[in-house]
Design a protein around this motif. Structure first.
Motif, PDB file in Angstrom:
ATOM      1  N   UNK A  94      44.433  46.897  77.466  1.00  0.00           N
ATOM      2  CA  UNK A  94      45.343  46.255  78.417  1.00  0.00           C
ATOM      3  C   UNK A  94      44.893  46.400  79.857  1.00  0.00           C
ATOM      4  N   UNK A  95      44.522  47.610  80.297  1.00  0.00           N
ATOM      5  CA  UNK A  95      44.137  47.812  81.702  1.00  0.00           C
ATOM      6  C   UNK A  95      42.911  46.994  82.061  1.00  0.00           C
ATOM      7  N   UNK A  96      41.962  46.868  81.147  1.00  0.00           N
ATOM      8  CA  UNK A  96      40.771  46.045  81.402  1.00  0.00           C
ATOM      9  C   UNK A  96      41.160  44.579  81.584  1.00  0.00           C
ATOM     10  N   UNK A  97      42.038  44.112  80.724  1.00  0.00           N
ATOM     11  CA  UNK A  97      42.458  42.700  80.800  1.00  0.00           C
ATOM     12  C   UNK A  97      43.179  42.417  82.106  1.00  0.00           C
ATOM     13  N   UNK A  98      44.035  43.346  82.547  1.00  0.00           N
ATOM     14  CA  UNK A  98      44.754  43.148  83.817  1.00  0.00           C
ATOM     15  C   UNK A  98      43.778  43.064  84.974  1.00  0.00           C
ATOM     16  N   UNK A  99      42.830  44.010  85.034  1.00  0.00           N
ATOM     17  CA  UNK A  99      41.865  44.040  86.144  1.00  0.00           C
ATOM     18  C   UNK A  99      41.062  42.754  86.219  1.00  0.00           C
ATOM     19  N   UNK A 107      41.666  39.821  84.875  1.00  0.00           N
ATOM     20  CA  UNK A 107      42.439  38.599  85.095  1.00  0.00           C
ATOM     21  C   UNK A 107      42.728  38.385  86.580  1.00  0.00           C
ATOM     22  N   UNK A 108      42.871  39.488  87.318  1.00  0.00           N
ATOM     23  CA  UNK A 108      43.140  39.394  88.750  1.00  0.00           C
ATOM     24  C   UNK A 108      41.869  39.254  89.553  1.00  0.00           C
ATOM     25  N   UNK A 109      40.778  39.839  89.080  1.00  0.00           N
ATOM     26  CA  UNK A 109      39.508  39.843  89.820  1.00  0.00           C
ATOM     27  C   UNK A 109      38.454  39.034  89.085  1.00  0.00           C
ATOM     28  N   UNK A 110      38.814  37.896  88.604  1.00  0.00           N
ATOM     29  CA  UNK A 110      37.888  37.088  87.797  1.00  0.00           C
ATOM     30  C   UNK A 110      36.687  36.609  88.580  1.00  0.00           C
ATOM     31  N   UNK A 111      36.823  36.561  89.915  1.00  0.00           N
ATOM     32  CA  UNK A 111      35.702  36.038  90.708  1.00  0.00           C
ATOM     33  C   UNK A 111      34.602  37.080  90.902  1.00  0.00           C
ATOM     34  N   UNK A 112      34.866  38.330  90.577  1.00  0.00           N
ATOM     35  CA  UNK A 112      33.866  39.381  90.772  1.00  0.00           C
ATOM     36  C   UNK A 112      32.824  39.369  89.655  1.00  0.00           C
TER      37      UNK A 112
END
Length: 395
Positions: free
Chosen positions: A383-388, A390-395
């Motif tokens: 879950x924590x990986x998916x949240x990160x 999803x918010x920082x997809x441009x990185x």
């Protein structure tokens, strides 16, 4: 006449110290050799005779193998200590305990001074002086070689002047031997690219056919070899006798010295390396994931502090307490095959082996959870990986 105690090994530097203290400072010299496993009985007798030939008022040989094991080697095994993942502190650690013994002897004979033959460019001067200052601040330290910046030839000339004309032919390699290994220094170790030649190592290859051995551990301590139980010290000596014939445990350590420069030293430490690797394998089977994780960090710190002579730093006792407590389940046998220049760890047997659990077999079948439970666990874990992402997809 005031008394001075010299840490005497029979070599050029300590012999110079004896004569200098007698003739330049008019001191009554008492010498002591602290044996940590590097001298045979015959060698000890020769050193004692040489000391009296030098004119010392008294000489004593002391054996601290058991103390050295209980105070240091035991914890280096518990912590799987290999400095820079390489060096088992073969000589580094023993200097601390040699210094402690020299202080005790100086107090016993009522010496006002302690002297040693270290130069100003190495680690030993730091280890010796710190221990002396900590345990006996009232005793003054004398270091002629360091203070006068003497060359080898100047030392030889001074000794000849005072009637000592031994053939001080410098060996090609400097050898320091103890129960936990032997260090080797030579012209090659002063470079960054040269290895030591075969003949530089004191233990030569004598056996080529593989040999299977079994090591017995009890609460982390090595207490037996091939079903023969004995004290840890005796078992280490027996293992060294067997494993050294395969020229095992050779390497060159590169590290940061206490005084801040880089240094290289060759070593051979068959018993130390085999013991540490076998102990580590047993721990992988019987300790929890987080016990191993924290032990790895604390073992590294313990080795660094011991290497730097900081044995009396209070945190060392804290680390020792943790390391010893973590050994409660480190009991069992480790099976090893010795071969020329290397060895194989084949496996272990222990009643504490965590692989014996009935929860499942790695990569095979699960017995304690269903397929759906496994899927749910994986989903929550990620879950924590998916949240990160999803918010920082441009990185």
């Amino acid at each position: 006449m005031e008394k001075v105690v010299v840490a005497y090994s029979g070599g050029l530097d300590t012999s110079y110290c004896v004569k200098y203290l007698q003739h330049e400072l008019n001191l009554e010299v008492h010498s002591v050799l602290v044996n940590t496993g590097g001298f045979s009985e015959n060698e000890l007798k020769l050193v004692e005779q040489k000391a009296y030939d030098m004119g010392v008022a008294s000489h004593t040989n002391t054996n601290i193998l058991e103390t050295y094991y209980q105070k240091a080697i035991k914890y280096m095994i518990f912590g799987n200590v290999l400095k820079n993942n390489t060096y088992p502190l073969s000589v580094s650690a023993e200097r601390v305990f040699q210094a402690i013994e020299v202080v005790e002897y100086a107090k016993k004979v009522g010496a006002k001074y302690i002297a040693h033959g270290s130069t100003g460019a190495g680690n030993d001067q730091v280890r010796f002086d710190m221990i002396f200052q900590t345990l006996a601040p009232e005793i003054e330290i004398i270091t002629p070689i360091r203070d006068l910046k003497l060359s080898r030839q100047e030392e030889i000339a001074y000794l000849k002047k005072h009637g000592v004309d031994y053939p001080w032919s410098k060996a090609k390699y400097s050898i320091n031997k103890g129960i936990w290994g032997t260090s080797i220094g030579g012209v090659e170790t002063l470079t960054s690219h040269q290895g030591l030649p075969e003949e530089a190592y004191p233990s030569q290859l004598e056996k080529s056919s593989p040999t299977n051995i079994k090591l017995h551990f009890k609460k982390g301590e090595l207490v037996g070899l091939n079903d023969e139980l004995d004290s840890p010290v005796n078992t280490i000596l027996k293992l060294e006798e067997i494993a050294s014939k395969y020229a095992i445990g050779r390497d060159i350590h590169v590290g940061d010295t206490i005084v801040g420069i880089k240094g290289r030293v060759g070593f051979e430490a068959a018993a130390a390396v085999v013991t540490i690797k076998a102990h580590h394998l047993l721990e992988k089977h019987v300790l929890s994931k987080w016990q191993q994780n924290l032990k790895e960090q604390l073992g590294s710190w313990y080795g660094m502090l011991l290497h730097d002579g900081l044995y009396f730093e209070p945190v060392m006792r804290n680390i020792e307490a943790f390391l010893e407590d973590a050994q409660k389940t480190v009991t069992g046998e480790v099976f090893i095959t010795l071969k020329p220049y290397h060895f194989s760890l084949n496996g272990i047997e222990s009643k504490h082996d965590l692989m014996k659990s009935k929860f499942g077999e790695y990569g095979e079948t699960n017995k304690a959870w269903t397929a759906e439970e496994a899927k749910g666990f994986i989903k929550i874990l990620g879950t924590s990986n998916k949240i990160y992402h999803s918010i920082n997809s441009e990185l």
